[in-house]
Scaffold this motif. Sequence first.
Motif, PDB file in Angstrom:
ATOM      1  N   SER A  41      -3.251   2.702  -7.552  1.00 52.77           N
ATOM      2  CA  SER A  41      -3.972   3.808  -6.920  1.00 52.77           C
ATOM      3  C   SER A  41      -3.163   5.096  -6.961  1.00 52.77           C
ATOM      4  CB  SER A  41      -4.300   3.456  -5.455  1.00 52.77           C
ATOM      5  OG  SER A  41      -3.119   3.205  -4.701  1.00 52.77           O
ATOM      6  N   ALA A  42      -1.836   4.996  -6.964  1.00 49.25           N
ATOM      7  CA  ALA A  42      -0.994   6.193  -7.022  1.00 49.25           C
ATOM      8  C   ALA A  42      -0.902   6.727  -8.448  1.00 49.25           C
ATOM      9  CB  ALA A  42       0.397   5.888  -6.487  1.00 49.25           C
TER      10      ALA A  42
ATOM     11  N   GLN B   4       0.865  -1.182   0.000  1.00 49.22           N
ATOM     12  CA  GLN B   4       0.000   0.000   0.000  1.00 49.22           C
ATOM     13  C   GLN B   4       0.909   1.242   0.000  1.00 49.22           C
ATOM     14  OE1 GLN B   4      -3.349  -0.177  -0.212  1.00 49.22           O
ATOM     15  NE2 GLN B   4      -3.246  -2.420  -0.198  1.00 49.22           N
ATOM     16  N   HIS B   5       1.544   1.473  -1.157  1.00 54.50           N
ATOM     17  CA  HIS B   5       2.631   2.449  -1.213  1.00 54.50           C
ATOM     18  C   HIS B   5       2.136   3.889  -1.121  1.00 54.50           C
ATOM     19  CE1 HIS B   5       5.324  -0.832  -2.130  1.00 54.50           C
ATOM     20  NE2 HIS B   5       4.580  -1.187  -3.190  1.00 54.50           N
ATOM     21  N   LEU B   6       0.948   4.162  -1.629  1.00 57.15           N
ATOM     22  CA  LEU B   6       0.449   5.536  -1.565  1.00 57.15           C
ATOM     23  C   LEU B   6       0.209   5.972  -0.120  1.00 57.15           C
ATOM     24  CD1 LEU B   6      -0.538   8.068  -2.996  1.00 57.15           C
ATOM     25  CD2 LEU B   6      -2.820   7.003  -3.149  1.00 57.15           C
ATOM     26  N   TYR B   7      -0.449   5.128   0.646  1.00 55.67           N
ATOM     27  CA  TYR B   7      -0.698   5.469   2.050  1.00 55.67           C
ATOM     28  C   TYR B   7       0.602   5.454   2.871  1.00 55.67           C
ATOM     29  CZ  TYR B   7      -5.499   4.554   0.630  1.00 55.67           C
ATOM     30  OH  TYR B   7      -6.712   4.572  -0.032  1.00 55.67           O
ATOM     31  N   ALA B   8       1.493   4.534   2.508  1.00 51.06           N
ATOM     32  CA  ALA B   8       2.775   4.484   3.214  1.00 51.06           C
ATOM     33  C   ALA B   8       3.586   5.747   2.945  1.00 51.06           C
ATOM     34  CB  ALA B   8       3.558   3.246   2.770  1.00 51.06           C
TER      35      ALA B   8
ATOM     36  N   SER C 112      -3.056   6.398 -10.818  1.00 52.17           N
ATOM     37  CA  SER C 112      -4.350   6.906 -11.273  1.00 52.17           C
ATOM     38  C   SER C 112      -4.791   8.165 -10.539  1.00 52.17           C
ATOM     39  CB  SER C 112      -5.425   5.828 -11.085  1.00 52.17           C
ATOM     40  OG  SER C 112      -5.544   5.468  -9.703  1.00 52.17           O
ATOM     41  N   SER C 113      -4.022   8.611  -9.547  1.00 59.76           N
ATOM     42  CA  SER C 113      -4.370   9.812  -8.784  1.00 59.76           C
ATOM     43  C   SER C 113      -3.911  11.049  -9.534  1.00 59.76           C
ATOM     44  CB  SER C 113      -3.721   9.762  -7.395  1.00 59.76           C
ATOM     45  OG  SER C 113      -2.317   9.754  -7.499  1.00 59.76           O
ATOM     46  N   ALA C 114      -4.145  12.217  -8.907  1.00 57.78           N
ATOM     47  CA  ALA C 114      -3.765  13.482  -9.545  1.00 57.78           C
ATOM     48  C   ALA C 114      -2.263  13.618  -9.656  1.00 57.78           C
ATOM     49  CB  ALA C 114      -4.343  14.645  -8.739  1.00 57.78           C
ATOM     50  N   ALA C 115      -1.518  13.015  -8.724  1.00 58.48           N
ATOM     51  CA  ALA C 115      -0.058  13.107  -8.755  1.00 58.48           C
ATOM     52  C   ALA C 115       0.568  12.051  -9.645  1.00 58.48           C
ATOM     53  CB  ALA C 115       0.499  12.966  -7.342  1.00 58.48           C
ATOM     54  N   GLY C 116      -0.247  11.160 -10.247  1.00 54.31           N
ATOM     55  CA  GLY C 116       0.304  10.103 -11.088  1.00 54.31           C
ATOM     56  C   GLY C 116       0.997  10.646 -12.313  1.00 54.31           C
TER      57      GLY C 116
END
Length: 393
Positions: free
Chosen positions: A289-290, A156-160, A292-296
């Motif tokens: 998830s990372a 879960q790299h985005l939350y980490a 596909s986010s705005a920062a991707g």
Amino acid sequence: MTPLSLVGARMPSHTIAALSDASNGLRRFSRLPRIGKALCPVYSRASSSWSRNDVAQQRRLSLALRHYQPCSIRPASLFSTSTTRRLKLENGESGSETRTEQNSTASTPSKLASTLKSTLKLDKPRHEQIYNIPNLLTFSRLVATPVVGYLIIHNQHLYAFSLFAYAAISDLLDGWIARRWNLQTVVGSVVDPMADKFLMTTLVTCLAVNGSLPMPLFVLILGRDVSLAASAIYYRYASLPAPKTMARYWDFSLPSAEVHPTNISKFNTFLQLSLLGTLLCTNLLHDPSATSSAAGGILTSIQELLGGEGGVQTMIQGISAIVASTTIYSGLEYTWSKKAVVILGGDEALKRKQGFRGRMIMASGFGSFIALAVYLWYNGRTEEDVKKAVEKK
């Protein structure tokens, strides 16, 4: 008529006055309490017969007094003024000692009163206000560290990465707030470096388990910290003054040794944090998830600037090599530098012996981890060569 009056009829008037003074003095002296010690000889004008050559006679009397030892009796308050003058002691120090003892006796009650007052005075213990913003940020970082490790292991790299960014920002923010508003506490000075070391160890371990951090580098980083901890345990026990008990061992108000981190060690810590942050960022490229986010889009563009996925791997390998070099150098510096750990005390020979033993503990422990890291690196290189040979076939 008394015999004194009969004698007075044949003597001048000033002789009669002298005899009367002498008789009055002897009468007063007889009223004094008897003392077991010998009294000093008392001389008056009545003790010598009247003659015209009285000056020469008084000179002979003064010469005779020199053969007598100083009297050990001290003038008491019972003596009258005239008797005290006649019983002056030849040793002037005895009178000064008597006055000193009387003054000390008089001042004793006041000293006892002040001592009892200071002893019985109960000062209220000072309690620090630990519930402030800097300490709350520090404790929140301490609690968030295991969560970061759990998220890294479960990909879960985005939350980490988000929690890691919060930990890094809070580490900078709590120190600034504490200095700006004078909120430094003893608890904060102890927990803050402990939280940083806990975060570092957790990230290194979890990234190694996840496969993001090379195993030889993980052994070097962890082995350096373990070797430093082992040598610190020895330094504390060896330099602790007797008696060496567990209560005194953990009583850090009894300083026995001082640790001065080297400049290369501080620079190595900065490089390690930079490497861990870079690894967390690269892991975001493998998290759907990372990406596909705005920062991707920003992450993808940065990867393209670095030369794609191959360029990112080359950059990580370069940073890892630098971190490995600084880790080895900083660890070995504690083995030859005598200023890194300063043992307190006055026995220089014992301090040199204890310092040598502590450095040897650090050298043997860290040397073993270096040998293990070299072995793992060599096996890894051999396996890669085997895989490449199999792929070519």
